[in-house]
Scaffold this motif. Structure first.
Motif, PDB file in Angstrom:
ATOM      1  N   THR A 182      32.927  38.581  19.961  1.00  0.00           N
ATOM      2  CA  THR A 182      33.889  39.652  19.728  1.00  0.00           C
ATOM      3  C   THR A 182      34.484  40.011  21.079  1.00  0.00           C
ATOM      4  N   LEU A 183      35.769  39.698  21.236  1.00  0.00           N
ATOM      5  CA  LEU A 183      36.466  39.968  22.491  1.00  0.00           C
ATOM      6  C   LEU A 183      37.206  41.292  22.389  1.00  0.00           C
ATOM      7  N   LYS A 184      37.223  42.030  23.506  1.00  0.00           N
ATOM      8  CA  LYS A 184      37.913  43.327  23.514  1.00  0.00           C
ATOM      9  C   LYS A 184      38.859  43.486  24.697  1.00  0.00           C
ATOM     10  N   GLY A 185      39.024  42.430  25.497  1.00  0.00           N
ATOM     11  CA  GLY A 185      39.943  42.508  26.619  1.00  0.00           C
ATOM     12  C   GLY A 185      39.723  41.373  27.600  1.00  0.00           C
ATOM     13  N   PHE A 186      40.432  41.460  28.730  1.00  0.00           N
ATOM     14  CA  PHE A 186      40.296  40.445  29.770  1.00  0.00           C
ATOM     15  C   PHE A 186      40.613  41.066  31.127  1.00  0.00           C
ATOM     16  N   THR A 187      40.213  40.362  32.173  1.00  0.00           N
ATOM     17  CA  THR A 187      40.568  40.759  33.529  1.00  0.00           C
ATOM     18  C   THR A 187      41.307  39.602  34.195  1.00  0.00           C
ATOM     19  N   TYR A 188      42.221  39.957  35.079  1.00  0.00           N
ATOM     20  CA  TYR A 188      42.983  38.971  35.846  1.00  0.00           C
ATOM     21  C   TYR A 188      42.963  39.381  37.305  1.00  0.00           C
ATOM     22  N   LEU A 189      42.536  38.467  38.165  1.00  0.00           N
ATOM     23  CA  LEU A 189      42.575  38.673  39.608  1.00  0.00           C
ATOM     24  C   LEU A 189      43.510  37.622  40.183  1.00  0.00           C
ATOM     25  N   PRO A 190      44.625  38.056  40.799  1.00  0.00           N
ATOM     26  CA  PRO A 190      45.562  37.088  41.366  1.00  0.00           C
ATOM     27  C   PRO A 190      45.011  36.444  42.642  1.00  0.00           C
ATOM     28  N   ASP A 191      45.675  35.417  43.080  1.00  0.00           N
ATOM     29  CA  ASP A 191      45.371  34.756  44.346  1.00  0.00           C
ATOM     30  C   ASP A 191      45.241  35.822  45.435  1.00  0.00           C
ATOM     31  N   GLN A 192      44.150  35.779  46.192  1.00  0.00           N
ATOM     32  CA  GLN A 192      43.900  36.779  47.221  1.00  0.00           C
ATOM     33  C   GLN A 192      44.229  36.276  48.621  1.00  0.00           C
ATOM     34  N   GLY A 193      44.897  35.126  48.715  1.00  0.00           N
ATOM     35  CA  GLY A 193      45.291  34.584  50.013  1.00  0.00           C
ATOM     36  C   GLY A 193      46.321  35.465  50.698  1.00  0.00           C
ATOM     37  N   ARG A 194      46.452  35.288  51.997  1.00  0.00           N
ATOM     38  CA  ARG A 194      47.363  36.127  52.783  1.00  0.00           C
ATOM     39  C   ARG A 194      48.810  36.006  52.316  1.00  0.00           C
ATOM     40  N   TRP A 195      49.243  34.794  51.994  1.00  0.00           N
ATOM     41  CA  TRP A 195      50.599  34.573  51.494  1.00  0.00           C
ATOM     42  C   TRP A 195      50.498  34.021  50.088  1.00  0.00           C
ATOM     43  N   ALA A 196      49.959  34.807  49.202  1.00  0.00           N
ATOM     44  CA  ALA A 196      49.699  34.373  47.831  1.00  0.00           C
ATOM     45  C   ALA A 196      51.004  34.018  47.123  1.00  0.00           C
ATOM     46  N   SER A 197      50.927  32.961  46.333  1.00  0.00           N
ATOM     47  CA  SER A 197      52.068  32.596  45.501  1.00  0.00           C
ATOM     48  C   SER A 197      51.599  32.492  44.059  1.00  0.00           C
ATOM     49  N   GLY A 198      52.513  32.589  43.139  1.00  0.00           N
ATOM     50  CA  GLY A 198      52.160  32.454  41.737  1.00  0.00           C
ATOM     51  C   GLY A 198      51.482  33.666  41.137  1.00  0.00           C
ATOM     52  N   VAL A 199      51.671  34.845  41.733  1.00  0.00           N
ATOM     53  CA  VAL A 199      51.075  36.060  41.179  1.00  0.00           C
ATOM     54  C   VAL A 199      51.776  36.370  39.858  1.00  0.00           C
ATOM     55  N   ILE A 200      51.008  36.399  38.792  1.00  0.00           N
ATOM     56  CA  ILE A 200      51.567  36.547  37.448  1.00  0.00           C
ATOM     57  C   ILE A 200      52.040  37.984  37.214  1.00  0.00           C
ATOM     58  N   PHE A 201      53.241  38.092  36.672  1.00  0.00           N
ATOM     59  CA  PHE A 201      53.821  39.397  36.359  1.00  0.00           C
ATOM     60  C   PHE A 201      53.788  39.641  34.847  1.00  0.00           C
ATOM     61  N   ASN A 202      54.380  38.764  34.052  1.00  0.00           N
ATOM     62  CA  ASN A 202      54.356  38.885  32.590  1.00  0.00           C
ATOM     63  C   ASN A 202      53.378  37.875  32.010  1.00  0.00           C
ATOM     64  N   TYR A 203      52.634  38.295  30.998  1.00  0.00           N
ATOM     65  CA  TYR A 203      51.584  37.454  30.428  1.00  0.00           C
ATOM     66  C   TYR A 203      51.553  37.569  28.909  1.00  0.00           C
ATOM     67  N   LEU A 204      50.830  36.622  28.314  1.00  0.00           N
ATOM     68  CA  LEU A 204      50.498  36.652  26.886  1.00  0.00           C
ATOM     69  C   LEU A 204      49.043  36.212  26.779  1.00  0.00           C
ATOM     70  N   PHE A 205      48.234  36.968  26.024  1.00  0.00           N
ATOM     71  CA  PHE A 205      46.830  36.610  25.805  1.00  0.00           C
ATOM     72  C   PHE A 205      46.626  36.387  24.308  1.00  0.00           C
ATOM     73  N   SER A 206      46.089  35.225  23.950  1.00  0.00           N
ATOM     74  CA  SER A 206      45.916  34.843  22.548  1.00  0.00           C
ATOM     75  C   SER A 206      44.481  34.407  22.307  1.00  0.00           C
ATOM     76  N   ILE A 207      44.039  34.546  21.048  1.00  0.00           N
ATOM     77  CA  ILE A 207      42.686  34.137  20.667  1.00  0.00           C
ATOM     78  C   ILE A 207      42.737  33.299  19.389  1.00  0.00           C
ATOM     79  N   SER A 208      41.641  32.554  19.161  1.00  0.00           N
ATOM     80  CA  SER A 208      41.553  31.712  17.976  1.00  0.00           C
ATOM     81  C   SER A 208      40.085  31.487  17.639  1.00  0.00           C
ATOM     82  N   GLU A 209      39.804  31.321  16.356  1.00  0.00           N
ATOM     83  CA  GLU A 209      38.446  30.957  15.952  1.00  0.00           C
ATOM     84  C   GLU A 209      38.295  29.444  15.828  1.00  0.00           C
ATOM     85  N   ASP A 210      39.421  28.726  15.604  1.00  0.00           N
ATOM     86  CA  ASP A 210      39.334  27.282  15.379  1.00  0.00           C
ATOM     87  C   ASP A 210      40.111  26.433  16.384  1.00  0.00           C
ATOM     88  N   GLY A 211      40.847  27.056  17.312  1.00  0.00           N
ATOM     89  CA  GLY A 211      41.626  26.316  18.294  1.00  0.00           C
ATOM     90  C   GLY A 211      42.961  25.818  17.773  1.00  0.00           C
TER      91      GLY A 211
END
Length: 105
Positions: free
Chosen positions: A19-48
């Motif tokens: 039973t899932l109730k949420g998630f956490t996201y930690l972006p790249d922690q490098g000094r000049w991080a790239s690819g830091v996600i701004f908009n997201y979608l989180f999906s779940i499935s029982e069968d894939g």
């Protein structure tokens, strides 16, 4: 740290149904991080095969404050989960993840 060309998914199959109730996201922690996600979608499935979108949104001010973010949603059973990067803070096609974890009951 995972960094990919092209915005895409982090996909995970768990051994059991949880039973899932949420998630956490930690972006790249490098000094000049790239690819830091701004908009997201989180999906779940029982069968894939049949997916249910449980959270879609943005990580406000993540460019200036790239700390771990926690997102909660209505508890749902799932064996699979998928975190999709829809856009990043630079407007290019790179997605970076230091950590993505799920919250269970």
């Amino acid at each position: 740290l995972v960094r990919s060309r092209g915005l895409g998914d982090v996909y995970k199959r768990q051994g059991n149904v949880y039973t899932l109730k949420g998630f956490t996201y930690l972006p790249d922690q490098g000094r000049w991080a790239s690819g830091v996600i701004f908009n997201y979608l989180f999906s779940i499935s029982e069968d894939g095969k049949n997916w249910k979108d449980v959270s879609k949104g943005e990580f406000s001010n993540i460019r200036n404050s790239p700390i771990s973010r926690t997102v909660t949603f209505q508890s749902s059973k799932a064996r699979y989960w998928r975190f999709t990067a829809l856009s990043n803070t630079n407007g290019d096609a790179i997605a970076g993840y230091a950590e993505v974890d799920v919250l269970t009951q």
